[in-house]
Scaffold this motif. Structure first.
Motif, mmCIF file in Angstrom:
data_model
loop_
_atom_site.group_PDB
_atom_site.id
_atom_site.type_symbol
_atom_site.label_atom_id
_atom_site.label_comp_id
_atom_site.label_asym_id
_atom_site.label_seq_id
_atom_site.Cartn_x
_atom_site.Cartn_y
_atom_site.Cartn_z
ATOM 1 N N SER A 7 -5.271 3.484 -10.234
ATOM 2 C CA SER A 7 -4.139 3.781 -9.362
ATOM 3 C C SER A 7 -4.402 3.302 -7.938
ATOM 4 N N GLN A 10 -4.071 -0.476 -7.835
ATOM 5 C CA GLN A 10 -2.673 -0.888 -7.918
ATOM 6 C C GLN A 10 -1.959 -0.695 -6.587
ATOM 7 N N ARG A 11 -2.237 0.422 -5.925
ATOM 8 C CA ARG A 11 -1.611 0.665 -4.631
ATOM 9 C C ARG A 11 -2.040 -0.388 -3.609
#
Length: 426
Positions: A7, A10-11
């Motif tokens: 996550s 991805q950010r």
């Protein structure tokens, strides 16, 4: 842990993509609007508009580091799952920023009314800059919660608003005031939208009471250190045009002005690619994710350095024909100056991610001292090399001092920090 790492990665990717998109749109907007404004206002009006609009460049320093302080504090609160700490940091930052805005607006407006014969365009600029101090916190808050792409889209909205208003003005008036208003209205409206959007999207983080004195002292203290850090870093090249004019004359200063525009554009691209790493480093450090810290540092440095090197090669290979096509004339920028610019971009690119890593670990005073020493060394090199290398010496001075002072000292200190953290974790 794997899900959290994925996550986070991805950010970072989304924020970098959105940031580059926004910056490219901003560059395209500049290329389109500059000829329109010049044609509508003429050279004298264009020069006045450019001088007044340039005050907007102070937006990054006008908040005295409060935005950078709250970014780091929110990212740390996210890493420790402390909603109360984040809300308290936001309340403190908004309160302090409103105070700075009131003081800046009052002092600036008084100075303009007393010193400027036609004060209205300057008043619009000063008041726009003052209003922007608290409103600009919106983008910092989005970065703090690692949603940097939202901040980038609001900056893109600012570009679209400003270009649209400048285009409309160029079709209707030759007065400077609407063009000044377009620049600052775009800035204020987009940042207002960003701040309101953040508060609506994160109701649990909305301030509901004034922050305690201890929190105010923390944010203000960190903010002033970030302000000192920003000044120490920018002073390395902030006065190069003045040095060129004093030592080498107006022709060299004109060439360096064009080169510095290119250099700041290149640096801006490196910043939007790398800036999302700061809150990611802070959050990972708060969670004790040492492996990701090391990998993020190495991969981030490799990526940003690689982009800088590619940009440097393009500058050397295509810089002269592109500049001649854009400016329509030869402004005396040869391979020596472009080569110095290419090395400058690479040097600042190499230290960019290590600096963000140190920001994330709150190593601020150390950075201020190192950057100040490097800046002094750079000034000495510029003065010594200018008689031989001309305007290129001013770029080489920053490059050599960065590589000889900043890079090795940063690397040494980061290695010590990582060793200490591993020992503490063990």
């Amino acid at each position: 842990m794997t899900a959290a790492v994925n996550s986070r990665n991805q950010r970072l990717a989304w924020a970098a993509i959105a940031g580059v998109t926004q910056r490219l749109a901003q560059m395209a907007g500049t290329l389109v609007t500059m000829p329109l404004v010049l044609g509508a206002l003429g050279e004298a009006g264009f020069g006045l508009w450019g001088a007044i609009a340039s005050i907007a460049w102070l937006a990054g320093l006008a908040d005295f580091g409060i935005g950078s302080a709250v970014l780091g504090l929110i990212a740390h609160a996210v890493g420790t799952d402390s909603r109360d700490d984040a809300r308290q940091a936001i309340a403190t930052a908004l309160t302090l920023a409103c105070g700075v805005a009131i003081a800046l607006g009052a002092v600036g407006a008084t100075a303009v009314v007393l010193a400027v014969p036609v004060p209205l365009p300057w008043l619009v600029a000063v008041l726009g800059l003052a209003l922007n101090v608290p409103l600009s916190l919106g983008n910092q808050l989005w970065m703090g919660v690692q949603r940097g792409w939202v901040a980038a889209w609001w900056e893109l909205a600012q570009t679209v608003l400003t270009v649209g208003m400048l285009f409309a003005a160029s079709r209707s008036t030759a007065s400077v005031l609407p063009y000044v208003a377009a620049v600052y209205a775009g800035l204020v409206l987009a940042n207002l939208g960003s701040l309101v959007h953040f508060l609506l999207a994160h109701p649990a983080l909305r301030p509901h009471r004034l922050a305690p004195v201890a929190a105010t002292s923390l944010v203000l203290g960190r903010g002033l250190r970030f302000f000192a850090l920003g000044f120490a870093g920018s002073a390395a090249f902030l006065f190069d045009n003045l040095i060129a004019l004093a030592l080498l004359g107006p022709v060299a200063a004109a060439s360096l002005t064009v080169v510095m525009r290119l250099s700041l554009t290149a640096l801006g691209l490196l910043q939007v690619i790398s800036q999302p790493l700061w809150p990611a480093f802070t959050e990972a450090a708060a969670r004790g994710d040492e492996r990701w810290l090391v990998l993020g540092l190495l991969r981030g440095t490799a990526l940003v350095s690689g982009v800088a090197i590619v940009g440097a090669v393009l500058l050397i290979g295509l810089g002269q024909p592109v500049l001649q096509l854009w400016l329509g004339r030869d402004v005396g920028i040869g391979p020596d100056l472009l080569g110095a610019l290419a090395a400058w971009v690479v040097a600042l690119g190499v230290i960019r991610v290590p600096g963000l890593f140190l920001n994330a670990l709150s190593v601020l005073g150390f950075q201020v001292v190192v950057l100040a020493l490097a800046t002094l060394a750079g000034f000495a090199l510029k003065l010594a090399l200018a008689p031989t290398l001309g305007a290129a010496a001013l770029l080489w001075g920053t490059t050599l001092s960065t590589l000889a002072v900043v890079l090795p000292v940063f690397a040494w200190h980061i290695a010590r920090l990582l060793t200490s953290r591993r020992g503490t974790a063990g």
